[in-house]
Design a protein around this motif. Structure first.
Motif, mmCIF file in Angstrom:
data_model
loop_
_atom_site.group_PDB
_atom_site.id
_atom_site.type_symbol
_atom_site.label_atom_id
_atom_site.label_comp_id
_atom_site.label_asym_id
_atom_site.label_seq_id
_atom_site.Cartn_x
_atom_site.Cartn_y
_atom_site.Cartn_z
ATOM 1 N N UNK A 39 -37.395 -5.033 36.999
ATOM 2 C CA UNK A 39 -37.578 -4.778 38.301
ATOM 3 C C UNK A 39 -38.109 -3.722 38.990
ATOM 4 N N UNK A 40 -39.094 -4.011 40.085
ATOM 5 C CA UNK A 40 -39.808 -3.088 40.628
ATOM 6 C C UNK A 40 -41.190 -2.825 40.009
ATOM 7 N N UNK A 41 -41.328 -3.428 38.555
ATOM 8 C CA UNK A 41 -42.679 -3.322 38.014
ATOM 9 C C UNK A 41 -43.678 -4.198 38.709
ATOM 10 N N UNK A 42 -44.894 -4.010 38.525
ATOM 11 C CA UNK A 42 -45.819 -4.761 39.005
ATOM 12 C C UNK A 42 -45.809 -6.220 38.306
ATOM 13 N N UNK A 43 -46.190 -7.377 38.846
ATOM 14 C CA UNK A 43 -45.929 -8.543 38.189
ATOM 15 C C UNK A 43 -46.699 -8.653 36.933
ATOM 16 N N UNK A 44 -47.976 -8.212 37.028
ATOM 17 C CA UNK A 44 -49.009 -8.430 35.947
ATOM 18 C C UNK A 44 -48.507 -7.446 34.545
ATOM 19 N N UNK A 45 -48.338 -6.381 35.088
ATOM 20 C CA UNK A 45 -47.680 -5.439 33.826
ATOM 21 C C UNK A 45 -46.375 -5.837 33.198
ATOM 22 N N UNK A 46 -45.504 -6.312 34.054
ATOM 23 C CA UNK A 46 -44.366 -7.027 33.387
ATOM 24 C C UNK A 46 -44.736 -8.210 32.337
ATOM 25 N N UNK A 47 -45.217 -9.027 32.993
ATOM 26 C CA UNK A 47 -45.743 -10.139 32.078
ATOM 27 C C UNK A 47 -46.326 -9.538 30.914
ATOM 28 N N UNK A 48 -47.309 -8.688 30.965
ATOM 29 C CA UNK A 48 -48.147 -8.180 29.506
ATOM 30 C C UNK A 48 -46.925 -7.618 28.823
ATOM 31 N N UNK A 49 -45.929 -6.808 29.345
ATOM 32 C CA UNK A 49 -44.852 -6.319 28.646
ATOM 33 C C UNK A 49 -44.394 -7.299 27.787
ATOM 34 N N UNK A 50 -43.894 -8.232 28.319
ATOM 35 C CA UNK A 50 -43.106 -9.363 27.740
ATOM 36 C C UNK A 50 -44.025 -10.041 26.537
ATOM 37 N N UNK A 51 -45.376 -10.185 26.924
ATOM 38 C CA UNK A 51 -46.141 -10.795 25.834
ATOM 39 C C UNK A 51 -46.077 -9.806 24.587
ATOM 40 N N UNK A 52 -46.413 -8.721 24.983
ATOM 41 C CA UNK A 52 -46.504 -7.670 23.760
ATOM 42 C C UNK A 52 -45.165 -7.492 22.869
ATOM 43 N N UNK A 53 -44.220 -7.466 23.764
ATOM 44 C CA UNK A 53 -42.642 -7.596 22.971
ATOM 45 C C UNK A 53 -42.745 -8.924 21.970
ATOM 46 N N UNK A 54 -42.997 -10.122 22.817
ATOM 47 C CA UNK A 54 -42.705 -11.261 21.975
ATOM 48 C C UNK A 54 -43.809 -11.388 20.675
ATOM 49 N N UNK A 55 -45.002 -10.754 20.796
ATOM 50 C CA UNK A 55 -46.156 -10.728 19.506
ATOM 51 C C UNK A 55 -45.506 -9.760 18.769
ATOM 52 N N UNK A 56 -45.020 -8.619 18.944
ATOM 53 C CA UNK A 56 -44.488 -7.532 18.012
ATOM 54 C C UNK A 56 -43.354 -8.098 17.404
ATOM 55 N N UNK A 57 -42.282 -8.872 17.840
ATOM 56 C CA UNK A 57 -41.264 -9.640 17.465
ATOM 57 C C UNK A 57 -41.784 -10.704 16.417
ATOM 58 N N UNK A 58 -42.863 -11.434 16.778
ATOM 59 C CA UNK A 58 -43.351 -12.485 15.822
ATOM 60 C C UNK A 58 -44.104 -11.669 14.453
ATOM 61 N N UNK A 59 -44.913 -10.628 14.744
ATOM 62 C CA UNK A 59 -45.352 -9.701 13.743
ATOM 63 C C UNK A 59 -44.275 -9.376 12.752
ATOM 64 N N UNK A 60 -43.165 -8.791 13.289
ATOM 65 C CA UNK A 60 -41.959 -8.217 12.504
ATOM 66 C C UNK A 60 -41.596 -9.326 11.667
ATOM 67 N N UNK A 61 -41.281 -10.449 12.147
ATOM 68 C CA UNK A 61 -40.607 -11.647 11.635
ATOM 69 C C UNK A 61 -41.606 -11.969 10.497
ATOM 70 N N UNK A 62 -42.914 -12.007 10.730
ATOM 71 C CA UNK A 62 -43.714 -12.387 9.672
ATOM 72 C C UNK A 62 -43.823 -11.568 8.545
ATOM 73 N N UNK A 63 -43.751 -10.082 8.719
ATOM 74 C CA UNK A 63 -43.648 -9.244 7.773
ATOM 75 C C UNK A 63 -42.564 -9.215 6.855
ATOM 76 N N UNK A 64 -41.361 -9.581 7.608
ATOM 77 C CA UNK A 64 -39.845 -9.728 6.806
ATOM 78 C C UNK A 64 -40.097 -11.094 6.055
ATOM 79 N N UNK A 65 -40.757 -12.027 6.435
ATOM 80 C CA UNK A 65 -40.877 -13.322 5.656
ATOM 81 C C UNK A 65 -41.575 -13.024 4.412
#
Length: 491
Positions: free
Chosen positions: A465-491
C-alpha cells in the motif's frame, strides 16, 4: 504460501504524500506547473499542452481532474448508441446529465469547482448534444470562463459535422484540445451506426449521410492539425459492425495528424433506451477490446484510460463529483483560489520526479518477466496503490512483459463492500471481470474476499500500500523470480 516480497531499494514513500492527502493545504513555494521534461519522443511545446491534461496524457490522469459543463443540448446527428438523458443522476455514460446549464450558470459552476478542487486543470464541453453544432452556447461559456480562470485549459468534443465551420474561432480562443468521434471511414459501415444527419438545412440518411459525415470529420481533423490543435479521435467499438474496420480508421486518422485514438467499448444496456440496446447489439468484452487496441499498435497512439464520462462529469477520471456541484449546492459567494492550484501543481512536479526515477528502476526489474502478466490495481490517484479493495469501483489493469510495465486499460465493477458488509453477487461479478488477471494489488483487503479471489486463482496483495504501481509490480516479479530460483536450486 506466497514468497515474501522483496522491496526495491530507494523506493520508499515520500513525505510529500502528505500534500497529496491534503491537496489544497500544501505550502510549496515553487511556481512550477509540472515537470519541464517530457517524454523523449515529444517536443516541449506538445508536452506543455498535454502534461496536465488527464484525457490526453495517461500519466496526467493520475494527478489532474477535468470537468464537463452541459451547455450544448442540440445535436445534428443521431447515433444508434446514443440516447441523451437530462435530469438523470444514475447513469454514467456520454450524453447523460443531471441538469442543463446556461453559459452563465456553467461559468459559475466552474468557478465553484475550481475553488474546491485544486486538481482541476481542464474544462470540456461534450454535449449532451454537440459542442460545435450548438456553437453559440459553447463559445459564450468558454469566453466567460477564460476571463476568470486563464490557467484552466479549454477543450471540446464533437461529432465533427459542424466542426470545420469554427476552426478559426477555436484557434483564436486558444482551445488547443479537440476530440472528434469517428466510428467508420467506410460509408457502408457508417450507415449502420448513424441513421441520419442534419446538414445544410436538410435531413440526410443512409450512405449519403455517412459519406458527408466522414468527409467533414476528416476535413476538420486535417484543418485542426494544420493549425497546431491537438486532436483526439474517439471510436466506439461495436462487435460485428466496425470491430475489424477500426484498424483502418486508426490508419486514416494517424495519416491526418490525430494525436490520440481512443477506442471505447459500446455501452448497450437496454435500460438506456438506445437503438443498439433495444435491438440486442452487444458490447465487446474486455478481451475483445484489448485485441482491437493491440491490433492498432504502430498506428495512431492509443488512449487506454478513457472512462466514457457523463456530459457533466467532475473530478479525476474514474470518479464523478458532479452531484456535489449541482446549482442548488453552489455557494452564494465564490472566490477563486489560484494559489491552491499552483501549490498542487508544484507538488505534482516533485512527485513526477520521484515516480519517474522509481519507474526507471521498475522497468529494469520487470524486463525479466518470463511471460506477459496482468495486474489489477486499486487506486484513487497519484499513481499509487492507495485504495481498499472493497471500495474499488474499477480496476486499473497493468501488463508486465519483456518490454517493461504498461497501463493497458481499466475494468469497471460495483464496489464489493456496502455499509461494512461484502456483497456476494458483486464479488461474483468482480471475479468474472478479472478472470484473466492473476494478481490484485490493493491497500487493504479482508480475509473473506481474499479467499474468494484465491479460490478463483487470483492472488490479492495488500502489503505494498502507498507504493507506486510500477515499483510494486516490479517487486512482485522480483520476488516470484527469486522464489523460482530458490526452488530450482533446491531441486
Amino acid at each position: 504460501m506466497s514468497a515474501p516480497l522483496i522491496p526495491i531499494s530507494g523506493l520508499a514513500v515520500s513525505n510529500r504524500q502528505e500534500m497529496g492527502k491534503n491537496l489544497a493545504k500544501g505550502g510549496c513555494s515553487s511556481s512550477s506547473c509540472g515537470s519541464s521534461a517530457g517524454p523523449a519522443d515529444m517536443d516541449p511545446e506538445t508536452w506543455a499542452k498535454v502534461k496536465d491534461h488527464p484525457c490526453y496524457s495517461e500519466e496526467a490522469h493520475h494527478y489532474f481532474a477535468r470537468m464537463h459543463v452541459a451547455v450544448s443540448p442540440a445535436c445534428n446527428i443521431q447515433c444508434n448508441y446514443c440516447n441523451r438523458k437530462y435530469d438523470c443522476a444514475n447513469e454514467s455514460r456520454p450524453g447523460v446529465v443531471s441538469e442543463r446549464l446556461t453559459p452563465e450558470q456553467a461559468a459559475r459552476k466552474v468557478l465553484a469547482v475550481a475553488a474546491e478542487v485544486p486538481q482541476l486543470s481542464v474544462l470540456g464541453i461534450a454535449g449532451p448534444g454537440d459542442a460545435a453544432y450548438d456553437w453559440r452556447k459553447t463559445k459564450a461559456t468558454f469566453d466567460l470562463v477564460s476571463q476568470r480562470l486563464p490557467d484552466i485549459k479549454l477543450c471540446l468534443s464533437s461529432n465533427g459535422l459542424a466542426l470545420p465551420d469554427h476552426i478559426d474561432e477555436i484557434v483564436a480562443m486558444n482551445i488547443d484540445h479537440v476530440t472528434i468521434t469517428i466510428n467508420a471511414i467506410d460509408p457502408e459501415i457508417g450507415a449502420q451506426i448513424v441513421p441520419w444527419i442534419f446538414y445544410e438545412r436538410k435531413r440526410r440518411t443512409g450512405v449519403e449521410a455517412a459519406t458527408i459525415l466522414r468527409d467533414r470529420q476528416l476535413q476538420a481533423l486535417e484543418m485542426l492539425h494544420e493549425r497546431g490543435v491537438l486532436v483526439k479521435v474517439n471510436s466506439v467499438l461495436i462487435p460485428g459492425i466496425n470491430d475489424d474496420h477500426l484498424i483502418e480508421v486508426n490508419k486514416a486518422v494517424k495519416a491526418r495528424g490525430a494525436f490520440l485514438h481512443n477506442i471505447m467499448p459500446l455501452i448497450s444496456d437496454p435500460a438506456h433506451g438506445t437503438h443498439f440496446g433495444l435491438t440486442g447489439q452487444r458490447g465487446p468484452t474486455a478481451a475483445e477490446l484489448k485485441k482491437v487496441q493491440d491490433a492498432c499498435a504502430g498506428g495512431a497512439n492509443l488512449m487506454r484510460h478513457c472512462r466514457q464520462c457523463r456530459a457533466d462529469a467532475v473530478g479525476l477520471l474514474g470518479e464523478d463529483r458532479g452531484q456535489d456541484f449541482t446549482l442548488d449546492k453552489l455557494p452564494e459567494e465564490i472566490e477563486d483560489a489560484p494559489e491552491a492550484r499552483e501549490a498542487y501543481r508544484a507538488w505534482v512536479a516533485e512527485e513526477r520526479k520521484d515516480r519517474q526515477a522509481a519507474a526507471g528502476l521498475a522497468e529494469q526489474a520487470a524486463a525479466a518477466a518470463e511471460a506477459p502478466t496482468l495486474f489489477a490495481v486499486c487506486t484513487r490517484g497519484s499513481g499509487r496503490i492507495n485504495l481498499h479493495f472493497g471500495k474499488a469501483t474499477e480496476f486499473q489493469i497493468y501488463e508486465a512483459d519483456a518490454d517493461g510495465i504498461s497501463f493497458v486499460g481499466h475494468r469497471r465493477a460495483d464496489n464489493y463492500c456496502l455499509g461494512g458488509y461484502g456483497d456476494a453477487e458483486r464479488m461474483d461479478e468482480i471475479i468474472k471481470v478479472l478472470d484473466d488477471v492473476p494478481y490484485v494489488l490493493c491497500q487493504m483487503i479482508g480475509n473473506g474476499p481474499r479467499k474468494r479471489l484465491a479460490d478463483a486463482g487470483i492472488e490479492a496483495i495488500d502489503s505494498l500500500g502507498e507504493e507506486y504501481i510500477e515499483t510494486a509490480i516490479a517487486s512482485i516479479l522480483q520476488s516470484r523470480r527469486a522464489h523460482r530460483d530458490q526452488a530450482a536450486q533446491g531441486a
